[in-house]
Design a protein around this motif. Sequence first.
Motif, PDB file in Angstrom:
ATOM      1  N   VAL A  18      81.249  14.501 -79.007  1.00  0.00           N
ATOM      2  CA  VAL A  18      80.716  13.543 -79.979  1.00  0.00           C
ATOM      3  C   VAL A  18      79.300  13.164 -79.549  1.00  0.00           C
ATOM      4  N   THR A  19      78.331  13.319 -80.449  1.00  0.00           N
ATOM      5  CA  THR A  19      76.941  12.981 -80.151  1.00  0.00           C
ATOM      6  C   THR A  19      76.570  11.671 -80.827  1.00  0.00           C
ATOM      7  N   LYS A  20      76.003  10.782 -80.046  1.00  0.00           N
ATOM      8  CA  LYS A  20      75.590   9.476 -80.547  1.00  0.00           C
ATOM      9  C   LYS A  20      74.067   9.369 -80.546  1.00  0.00           C
ATOM     10  N   GLN A  21      73.575   8.209 -80.942  1.00  0.00           N
ATOM     11  CA  GLN A  21      72.138   7.965 -80.949  1.00  0.00           C
ATOM     12  C   GLN A  21      71.641   7.735 -79.520  1.00  0.00           C
ATOM     13  N   GLY A  22      70.330   7.922 -79.327  1.00  0.00           N
ATOM     14  CA  GLY A  22      69.692   7.538 -78.078  1.00  0.00           C
ATOM     15  C   GLY A  22      69.957   8.441 -76.895  1.00  0.00           C
ATOM     16  N   GLY A  23      70.477   9.657 -77.139  1.00  0.00           N
ATOM     17  CA  GLY A  23      70.692  10.594 -76.043  1.00  0.00           C
ATOM     18  C   GLY A  23      72.080  10.585 -75.442  1.00  0.00           C
ATOM     19  N   THR A  24      72.970   9.701 -75.907  1.00  0.00           N
ATOM     20  CA  THR A  24      74.343   9.667 -75.397  1.00  0.00           C
ATOM     21  C   THR A  24      75.208  10.691 -76.124  1.00  0.00           C
ATOM     22  N   SER A  25      75.959  11.473 -75.364  1.00  0.00           N
ATOM     23  CA  SER A  25      76.980  12.357 -75.927  1.00  0.00           C
ATOM     24  C   SER A  25      78.251  12.172 -75.113  1.00  0.00           C
ATOM     25  N   TYR A  26      79.394  12.358 -75.763  1.00  0.00           N
ATOM     26  CA  TYR A  26      80.686  12.254 -75.088  1.00  0.00           C
ATOM     27  C   TYR A  26      81.351  13.622 -75.084  1.00  0.00           C
ATOM     28  N   THR A  27      81.588  14.160 -73.897  1.00  0.00           N
ATOM     29  CA  THR A  27      82.332  15.398 -73.734  1.00  0.00           C
ATOM     30  C   THR A  27      83.681  15.052 -73.137  1.00  0.00           C
ATOM     31  N   PHE A  28      84.765  15.519 -73.740  1.00  0.00           N
ATOM     32  CA  PHE A  28      86.116  15.134 -73.355  1.00  0.00           C
ATOM     33  C   PHE A  28      86.722  16.231 -72.480  1.00  0.00           C
ATOM     34  N   VAL A  29      87.044  15.863 -71.244  1.00  0.00           N
ATOM     35  CA  VAL A  29      87.469  16.827 -70.227  1.00  0.00           C
ATOM     36  C   VAL A  29      88.956  16.631 -69.957  1.00  0.00           C
ATOM     37  N   ASP A  63      90.874  18.822 -67.912  1.00  0.00           N
ATOM     38  CA  ASP A  63      91.399  19.517 -66.741  1.00  0.00           C
ATOM     39  C   ASP A  63      90.978  18.877 -65.425  1.00  0.00           C
ATOM     40  N   GLY A  64      90.866  17.539 -65.408  1.00  0.00           N
ATOM     41  CA  GLY A  64      90.765  16.829 -64.139  1.00  0.00           C
ATOM     42  C   GLY A  64      89.374  16.383 -63.745  1.00  0.00           C
ATOM     43  N   ILE A  65      89.359  15.538 -62.710  1.00  0.00           N
ATOM     44  CA  ILE A  65      88.131  14.898 -62.264  1.00  0.00           C
ATOM     45  C   ILE A  65      87.124  15.905 -61.731  1.00  0.00           C
ATOM     46  N   GLU A  66      87.571  16.912 -61.003  1.00  0.00           N
ATOM     47  CA  GLU A  66      86.618  17.860 -60.425  1.00  0.00           C
ATOM     48  C   GLU A  66      85.933  18.684 -61.509  1.00  0.00           C
ATOM     49  N   ALA A  67      86.658  19.025 -62.559  1.00  0.00           N
ATOM     50  CA  ALA A  67      86.044  19.745 -63.677  1.00  0.00           C
ATOM     51  C   ALA A  67      85.024  18.858 -64.384  1.00  0.00           C
ATOM     52  N   ALA A  68      85.359  17.578 -64.538  1.00  0.00           N
ATOM     53  CA  ALA A  68      84.419  16.653 -65.170  1.00  0.00           C
ATOM     54  C   ALA A  68      83.154  16.509 -64.344  1.00  0.00           C
ATOM     55  N   LEU A  69      83.315  16.430 -63.027  1.00  0.00           N
ATOM     56  CA  LEU A  69      82.154  16.287 -62.146  1.00  0.00           C
ATOM     57  C   LEU A  69      81.286  17.542 -62.167  1.00  0.00           C
ATOM     58  N   GLU A  70      81.908  18.702 -62.238  1.00  0.00           N
ATOM     59  CA  GLU A  70      81.136  19.954 -62.289  1.00  0.00           C
ATOM     60  C   GLU A  70      80.256  19.985 -63.539  1.00  0.00           C
ATOM     61  N   GLN A  71      80.831  19.597 -64.672  1.00  0.00           N
ATOM     62  CA  GLN A  71      80.054  19.572 -65.907  1.00  0.00           C
ATOM     63  C   GLN A  71      78.979  18.496 -65.860  1.00  0.00           C
ATOM     64  N   ALA A  72      79.317  17.337 -65.281  1.00  0.00           N
ATOM     65  CA  ALA A  72      78.359  16.237 -65.203  1.00  0.00           C
ATOM     66  C   ALA A  72      77.183  16.595 -64.307  1.00  0.00           C
ATOM     67  N   ARG A  73      77.445  17.251 -63.187  1.00  0.00           N
ATOM     68  CA  ARG A  73      76.358  17.651 -62.288  1.00  0.00           C
ATOM     69  C   ARG A  73      75.419  18.639 -62.974  1.00  0.00           C
ATOM     70  N   ALA A  74      75.986  19.568 -63.728  1.00  0.00           N
ATOM     71  CA  ALA A  74      75.146  20.524 -64.439  1.00  0.00           C
ATOM     72  C   ALA A  74      74.261  19.822 -65.458  1.00  0.00           C
ATOM     73  N   ALA A  75      74.811  18.805 -66.115  1.00  0.00           N
ATOM     74  CA  ALA A  75      74.048  18.072 -67.123  1.00  0.00           C
ATOM     75  C   ALA A  75      73.001  17.156 -66.502  1.00  0.00           C
ATOM     76  N   ALA A  76      73.284  16.656 -65.283  1.00  0.00           N
ATOM     77  CA  ALA A  76      72.394  15.678 -64.649  1.00  0.00           C
ATOM     78  C   ALA A  76      71.124  16.297 -64.103  1.00  0.00           C
ATOM     79  N   GLY A  77      71.094  17.591 -63.885  1.00  0.00           N
ATOM     80  CA  GLY A  77      69.923  18.224 -63.297  1.00  0.00           C
ATOM     81  C   GLY A  77      69.702  17.749 -61.877  1.00  0.00           C
ATOM     82  N   ASP A  78      68.527  17.201 -61.585  1.00  0.00           N
ATOM     83  CA  ASP A  78      68.243  16.725 -60.230  1.00  0.00           C
ATOM     84  C   ASP A  78      68.512  15.233 -60.071  1.00  0.00           C
ATOM     85  N   LYS A  79      69.149  14.619 -61.072  1.00  0.00           N
ATOM     86  CA  LYS A  79      69.513  13.202 -60.975  1.00  0.00           C
ATOM     87  C   LYS A  79      70.969  13.056 -60.538  1.00  0.00           C
ATOM     88  N   ASN A  80      71.393  11.804 -60.318  1.00  0.00           N
ATOM     89  CA  ASN A  80      72.745  11.525 -59.842  1.00  0.00           C
ATOM     90  C   ASN A  80      73.741  11.468 -60.990  1.00  0.00           C
TER      91      ASN A  80
END
Length: 220
Positions: free
Chosen positions: A117-128, A130-147
């Motif tokens: 789901v894509t919202k205004q202002g750059g926020t998107s919601y991706t629903f994971v 298959d667990g916390i580690e899968a969510a973190l893997e996707q989040a790290r890829a999206a974060a680039g060089d940020k936390n």
Amino acid sequence: MPRLTLDISMSLDGFIAGPNQTLEQPLGEGGDRLHEWVFGLASWRKPHGLSGGETNADNEIVAEFIRATGAVVMGRRMFSGGDGPWKDDPNADGWWGDDPPFHVPVFVLTHHARETVTKQGGTSYTFVTDGIEAALEQARAAAGDKNVAVAGGATVVQQCLKAGLLDELQIHLAPVLLGDGVSLFDRLGADAPELEAGRVVASPSVTHLRFGVAKGASAP
């Protein structure tokens, strides 16, 4: 690699929300008191679409965290507002509105698969699903060089702590006693990690405590 961080307000007796959480009171009874220190800050008001605000030491700590964050991970209950619409409808919208304050990709841990789901202002919601580690893997890829920030709730934070995934905790200790509610650390048991003391910044309204997490070490 992006660090996994936690930034959260907590009462003196260890609660991050009050009892009896509902859609109308997602932080439970008295839970709003934990965040009174932040509501007037310019760095909090801006991502919520508000102008003005204070620019003191508390403000800079919040701004620092926002600047460093490139993606967010949260649980289903935090997305839906506690026992909100998703309790009965897994496809219901979150309680954060059309222009959420995150302004980065958000990854929601859930058992209910659905499209992003894509919202205004750059926020998107991706629903994971298959667990916390899968969510973190996707989040790290999206974060680039940020936390990547773990937004909560307590169950998600405790999963990360038990698994040794968190790199840093920043706790905003509010001068509030709730007496009951959602405890941040009550279910860690022998899996509690060792913490390394970091920065302490005190103001009249809150004390900011930063801890590093010792990797590969758990409390005896």
